[in-house]
Scaffold this motif. Structure first.
Motif, PDB file in Angstrom:
ATOM      1  N   ASP A 353      69.097  52.702  45.719  1.00 50.52           N
ATOM      2  CA  ASP A 353      70.203  52.941  44.777  1.00 50.52           C
ATOM      3  C   ASP A 353      71.504  53.216  45.522  1.00 50.52           C
ATOM      4  O   ASP A 353      72.566  53.292  44.909  1.00 50.52           O
ATOM      5  N   ARG A 354      71.437  53.367  46.846  1.00 49.41           N
ATOM      6  CA  ARG A 354      72.659  53.559  47.638  1.00 49.41           C
ATOM      7  C   ARG A 354      73.181  52.224  48.166  1.00 49.41           C
ATOM      8  O   ARG A 354      74.153  52.196  48.911  1.00 49.41           O
ATOM      9  N   ILE A 355      72.482  51.132  47.841  1.00 48.76           N
ATOM     10  CA  ILE A 355      72.917  49.817  48.343  1.00 48.76           C
ATOM     11  C   ILE A 355      73.823  49.155  47.313  1.00 48.76           C
ATOM     12  O   ILE A 355      73.439  49.013  46.150  1.00 48.76           O
ATOM     13  N   CYS A 356      75.007  48.765  47.730  1.00 48.96           N
ATOM     14  CA  CYS A 356      75.938  48.092  46.820  1.00 48.96           C
ATOM     15  C   CYS A 356      75.631  46.604  46.727  1.00 48.96           C
ATOM     16  O   CYS A 356      75.737  46.017  45.671  1.00 48.96           O
ATOM     17  N   TYR A 357      75.332  46.001  47.864  1.00 50.49           N
ATOM     18  CA  TYR A 357      75.074  44.553  47.826  1.00 50.49           C
ATOM     19  C   TYR A 357      74.098  44.134  48.898  1.00 50.49           C
ATOM     20  O   TYR A 357      73.918  44.824  49.901  1.00 50.49           O
ATOM     21  N   VAL A 358      73.438  43.009  48.636  1.00 50.21           N
ATOM     22  CA  VAL A 358      72.529  42.409  49.610  1.00 50.21           C
ATOM     23  C   VAL A 358      73.054  41.016  49.899  1.00 50.21           C
ATOM     24  O   VAL A 358      73.165  40.191  48.998  1.00 50.21           O
ATOM     25  N   GLN A 359      73.424  40.773  51.132  1.00 50.99           N
ATOM     26  CA  GLN A 359      74.000  39.473  51.505  1.00 50.99           C
ATOM     27  C   GLN A 359      72.902  38.555  52.033  1.00 50.99           C
ATOM     28  O   GLN A 359      72.182  38.920  52.959  1.00 50.99           O
ATOM     29  N   PHE A 360      72.774  37.371  51.439  1.00 53.52           N
ATOM     30  CA  PHE A 360      71.818  36.391  51.963  1.00 53.52           C
ATOM     31  C   PHE A 360      72.481  35.584  53.077  1.00 53.52           C
ATOM     32  O   PHE A 360      73.691  35.367  53.036  1.00 53.52           O
ATOM     33  N   PRO A 361      71.701  35.122  54.062  1.00 50.51           N
ATOM     34  CA  PRO A 361      72.301  34.239  55.072  1.00 50.51           C
ATOM     35  C   PRO A 361      72.575  32.867  54.460  1.00 50.51           C
ATOM     36  O   PRO A 361      71.956  32.495  53.468  1.00 50.51           O
ATOM     37  N   GLN A 362      73.530  32.132  55.044  1.00 55.44           N
ATOM     38  CA  GLN A 362      73.801  30.772  54.585  1.00 55.44           C
ATOM     39  C   GLN A 362      73.137  29.810  55.552  1.00 55.44           C
ATOM     40  O   GLN A 362      73.200  30.012  56.764  1.00 55.44           O
ATOM     41  N   ARG A 363      72.517  28.770  55.032  1.00 55.42           N
ATOM     42  CA  ARG A 363      71.972  27.700  55.892  1.00 55.42           C
ATOM     43  C   ARG A 363      72.661  26.414  55.468  1.00 55.42           C
ATOM     44  O   ARG A 363      72.993  26.253  54.303  1.00 55.42           O
ATOM     45  N   PHE A 364      72.851  25.526  56.409  1.00 59.36           N
ATOM     46  CA  PHE A 364      73.660  24.345  56.114  1.00 59.36           C
ATOM     47  C   PHE A 364      72.858  23.069  56.213  1.00 59.36           C
ATOM     48  O   PHE A 364      71.963  22.955  57.046  1.00 59.36           O
ATOM     49  N   ASP A 382      72.346  35.245  62.266  1.00 61.53           N
ATOM     50  CA  ASP A 382      71.062  35.731  62.753  1.00 61.53           C
ATOM     51  C   ASP A 382      71.176  36.798  63.832  1.00 61.53           C
ATOM     52  O   ASP A 382      70.182  37.424  64.160  1.00 61.53           O
ATOM     53  N   VAL A 383      72.367  36.956  64.389  1.00 55.10           N
ATOM     54  CA  VAL A 383      72.516  38.000  65.406  1.00 55.10           C
ATOM     55  C   VAL A 383      73.496  39.073  64.930  1.00 55.10           C
ATOM     56  O   VAL A 383      73.110  40.225  64.727  1.00 55.10           O
ATOM     57  N   SER A 384      74.743  38.683  64.708  1.00 50.60           N
ATOM     58  CA  SER A 384      75.753  39.696  64.368  1.00 50.60           C
ATOM     59  C   SER A 384      75.423  40.428  63.065  1.00 50.60           C
ATOM     60  O   SER A 384      75.557  41.647  62.984  1.00 50.60           O
ATOM     61  N   MET A 385      74.991  39.693  62.039  1.00 57.84           N
ATOM     62  CA  MET A 385      74.728  40.335  60.750  1.00 57.84           C
ATOM     63  C   MET A 385      73.545  41.299  60.854  1.00 57.84           C
ATOM     64  O   MET A 385      73.557  42.378  60.277  1.00 57.84           O
ATOM     65  N   ARG A 386      72.529  40.913  61.621  1.00 56.58           N
ATOM     66  CA  ARG A 386      71.403  41.828  61.813  1.00 56.58           C
ATOM     67  C   ARG A 386      71.839  43.053  62.591  1.00 56.58           C
ATOM     68  O   ARG A 386      71.376  44.163  62.351  1.00 56.58           O
ATOM     69  N   ALA A 387      72.740  42.809  63.557  1.00 59.86           N
ATOM     70  CA  ALA A 387      73.238  43.928  64.344  1.00 59.86           C
ATOM     71  C   ALA A 387      74.034  44.872  63.453  1.00 59.86           C
ATOM     72  O   ALA A 387      73.853  46.088  63.491  1.00 59.86           O
ATOM     73  N   LEU A 388      74.896  44.298  62.622  1.00 69.16           N
ATOM     74  CA  LEU A 388      75.705  45.128  61.724  1.00 69.16           C
ATOM     75  C   LEU A 388      74.836  45.910  60.748  1.00 69.16           C
ATOM     76  O   LEU A 388      75.218  46.976  60.284  1.00 69.16           O
ATOM     77  N   ASP A 389      73.671  45.361  60.462  1.00 69.57           N
ATOM     78  CA  ASP A 389      72.764  46.043  59.554  1.00 69.57           C
ATOM     79  C   ASP A 389      72.391  47.419  60.111  1.00 69.57           C
ATOM     80  O   ASP A 389      72.126  48.358  59.357  1.00 69.57           O
ATOM     81  N   MET A 395      78.458  42.473  56.520  1.00 73.33           N
ATOM     82  CA  MET A 395      79.625  42.288  55.655  1.00 73.33           C
ATOM     83  C   MET A 395      79.330  41.259  54.564  1.00 73.33           C
ATOM     84  O   MET A 395      78.382  40.484  54.672  1.00 73.33           O
ATOM     85  N   TYR A 396      80.160  41.267  53.560  1.00 73.89           N
ATOM     86  CA  TYR A 396      80.065  40.291  52.478  1.00 73.89           C
ATOM     87  C   TYR A 396      80.765  39.023  52.942  1.00 73.89           C
ATOM     88  O   TYR A 396      81.897  39.090  53.398  1.00 73.89           O
ATOM     89  N   VAL A 397      80.088  37.867  52.844  1.00 73.02           N
ATOM     90  CA  VAL A 397      80.727  36.663  53.365  1.00 73.02           C
ATOM     91  C   VAL A 397      81.380  35.812  52.271  1.00 73.02           C
ATOM     92  O   VAL A 397      81.800  34.699  52.527  1.00 73.02           O
ATOM     93  N   GLY A 398      81.455  36.308  51.063  1.00 77.07           N
ATOM     94  CA  GLY A 398      82.193  35.593  50.020  1.00 77.07           C
ATOM     95  C   GLY A 398      81.315  34.829  49.052  1.00 77.07           C
ATOM     96  O   GLY A 398      81.779  34.340  48.041  1.00 77.07           O
ATOM     97  N   THR A 399      80.042  34.730  49.363  1.00 77.89           N
ATOM     98  CA  THR A 399      79.135  33.980  48.498  1.00 77.89           C
ATOM     99  C   THR A 399      77.692  34.346  48.849  1.00 77.89           C
ATOM    100  O   THR A 399      77.452  34.959  49.884  1.00 77.89           O
ATOM    101  N   GLY A 400      76.748  33.992  47.980  1.00 81.16           N
ATOM    102  CA  GLY A 400      75.340  34.259  48.280  1.00 81.16           C
ATOM    103  C   GLY A 400      75.046  35.733  48.427  1.00 81.16           C
ATOM    104  O   GLY A 400      74.360  36.142  49.365  1.00 81.16           O
TER     105      GLY A 400
END
Ligand SMILES: O=c1ccn([C@@H]2O[C@H](COP(=O)(O)OP(=O)(O)O[C@H]3O[C@H](CO)[C@@H](O)[C@H](O)[C@H]3O)[C@@H](O)[C@H]2O)c(=O)[nH]1
Ligand SMILES: [Mn+2]
Length: 520
Positions: A353-364, A382-389, A395-400
């Motif tokens: 309940d303390r989580i505001c958002y869950v960001q999914f990774p984007q695959r192309f 796969d590296v920076s976002m996991r590290a930031l976790d 961070m929020y990447v604007g989509t997904g």
């Protein structure tokens, strides 16, 4: 003889470059340190099922207690963003593995285009074949273009004897669907031309009559309209771009393409001329699907995608009010049909309940598979976002991204205590977190969502309870909802207090007013 410029002193050059190098080394270190311990998280879908979808004392039938999710898709221009791509995105959402009655899908069309509108209607109709097919045969991914375009052996892990026959039928139907979508621009143009010629003739006739009546001055002008299939004017953008009907100047449009489904599963019937596949054992319900094109007027900044998301947050609050929101661009799709459930594993977990958002990774897709130009953004996702976790969160990447609705509204999360001190052993009551039940300023949507659930919940079940309760707060929302309206004639804002008790009443009310956009 000219003076040559003074030679810079060696020690100054040396000194400043050493300082620069040190600074780079320091920032490199700051960049690397978090990467030493990236956070890897796993979800357990069985636990989610056990806790929210199995029979217990409070829920003897084992009906799904998962919270509602509203999925937002944004599109802006059907010429740059082909309707077929958007259609595939919508199909991947409608077919996702989540309780149908808890899911709602909204398409925001910033182009206000009849083409997008009609393509969505076609998509809703094709979904009645595609979605049961995906459910019956566990199709992945649930985006027909991606699924039928796969190179790998489609028979792998398939055991049902009717699979091959039904796949062939659905594929043929999909090919026809593509042709229908691709022929829409031409069909709309022809239809509009025919109606416009007809209107022109009528106007000329009228003019003739007036001339006969001795009133020759008045010339009747006919605007070149874009016509809907039922013979009425399209309220959005016309190809001729008239005032009141151009991209930046048109009324708001909301149209439910698929009505909210039954609460109980509905099973289909055997294959026949209408039913392509045998759905006797398959739930054939489809989630609610809504077309939204927000009102636009000259002189207002519509804030592109952010403005579109804002309009959808408001629209969905009235129509389905899911406690969670997932947003996608029209050219993205849900690759894994379990993705929403996985997102809920985070949100409904202890402390979730303390989580505001869950960001999914984007695959192309469709870019260099060897990734010579690093277009897959692997280091970022796969590296920076996991590290930031490990540090506060990615961070929020604007989509997904799945958002908690209350977080978007600026409410504090439901938990009323906070862990403090060494190892978080001391619980501190947060006076700040007490939401006031009073209605806020006029220009905000004010919902007393948490007001009643602010009991001190300390155990897991309590936390979950507070989440589940939010789902039922629609009625509360309805009675308290205030929103701003753009007065179309004067271009000024006024505030409207909606007094409706049911969703039906509110939808009716909305059909008489235009949804607001923020003033500059
Ligand atoms: O007036 C507008 C303009 C854009 N969009 C939508 O916004 C999305 C993104 O726009 P796009 O032009 O595709 O931007 P990109 O640069 O491709 O997208 C980057 O920026 C987006 C916005 O932050 C992120 O969602 C994407 O992940 C990121 O790749 C698309 O769905 C558009 O339809 C609108 O709804 N209204
Ligand atoms: Mn894009």
């Amino acid at each position: 003889m000219e003076d040559s410029p003074p030679e810079p002193r060696g020690d100054v050059v040396m000194g400043s470059s050493t300082v620069c190098e040190l600074w780079f080394a320091f920032s490199w270190l700051l960049d690397q340190l978090p990467k030493l311990c990236p956070v890897n998280r796993l979800t357990d879908l069985d636990v989610l099922k056990e806790r929210f979808e199995s029979p217990n004392l409070r829920n003897p039938k084992g009906r799904s207690d998962l919270p509602g999710i509203d999925v937002f898709v944004s599109t802006a221009d059907p010429e740059k963003e082909p309707p077929l791509v958007t259609a595939n995105t919508i199909l991947s959402i409608l077919a996702v593995d989540y309780p149908v009655e808890k899911l709602a899908c909204y398409l925001s069309d910033d182009g206000g285009a009849l083409l997008t509108f009609e393509a969505l209607a076609q998509t809703a109709s094709f979904a009645s074949t595609w979605v049961p097919f995906c459910r019956k045969h566990n199709i992945e991914p649930r985006n027909p273009e991606a699924y039928f375009g796969q190179k790998r052996n489609f028979l792998k892990n398939k055991v049902r004897l009717d699979f091959v026959r039904e796949r062939r039928r659905v594929k043929r139907e999909y090919d026809e669907f593509k042709v229908r979508i691709n022929s829409l621009p031409e069909a709309i143009r022809r239809r509009s031309d025919a109606y416009n010629v007809h209107e022109e003739l009528r106007a000329k006739k009228k003019q003739m009559e007036m001339m006969m009546g001795g009133n020759p001055e008045e010339t009747v002008k006919v605007a070149k309209a874009t016509w809907m299939s039922d013979g009425s004017h399209w309220p959005g953008t016309w190809s001729s771009g008239e005032t009141d009907n151009s991209r930046g100047d048109h009324a708001g449009i909301i149209q439910a393409m698929l009505a909210p489904p039954n609460a109980e599963p509905v099973y289909g019937s055997e294959a026949d001329s209408e039913n392509l596949i045998d759905t006797t054992e398959v739930d054939i319900r489809l989630p609610m699907l809504v077309y939204v094109s927000r009102e636009k007027r000259p002189g207002y900044d519509h804030n592109k995608k952010a403005g579109a998301m804002n309009a959808l947050v408001r629209t969905s609050a009235i129509m389905s009010n899911g406690p969670f929101i997932l947003n996608l661009d029209c050219d993205h799709y849900i690759y894994n049909s379990m993705a929403l459930r996985e997102g809920m594993c985070f949100m409904l977990d202890r402390g979730g309940d303390r989580i505001c958002y869950v960001q999914f990774p984007q695959r192309f897709e469709g870019i260099d598979p060897n990734d010579r130009y690093a277009n897959h953004n692997t280091v970022f996702f796969d590296v920076s976002m996991r590290a930031l976790d490990g540090l506060q969160g990615p961070m929020y990447v604007g989509t997904g991204c799945i958002f908690r609705r209350t977080a978007l509204y600026g409410f504090s999360p439901p938990r009323a205590t906070e862990h403090h001190g060494w190892l978080g052993r001391r619980k501190v009551k947060l006076s700040l977190r007490k939401p006031k039940a009073t209605v806020k300023k006029d220009d905000e949507i004010s919902l007393a969502m948490n007001g009643e659930y602010n009991n001190e919940v300390e155990n897991d079940d309590g936390d979950i309870e507070s989440l589940l309760l939010q789902r039922d707060s629609v009625t509360q929302t309805l009675s308290l909802l205030r929103f701003r309206l753009l007065n179309t004639k004067g271009g000024s804002y006024r505030t409207c207090k909606a007094k409706a008790r049911t969703v039906d009443q509110l939808v009716h009310l909305l059909s008489h007013v235009n949804l607001s956009t923020q003033p500059q």
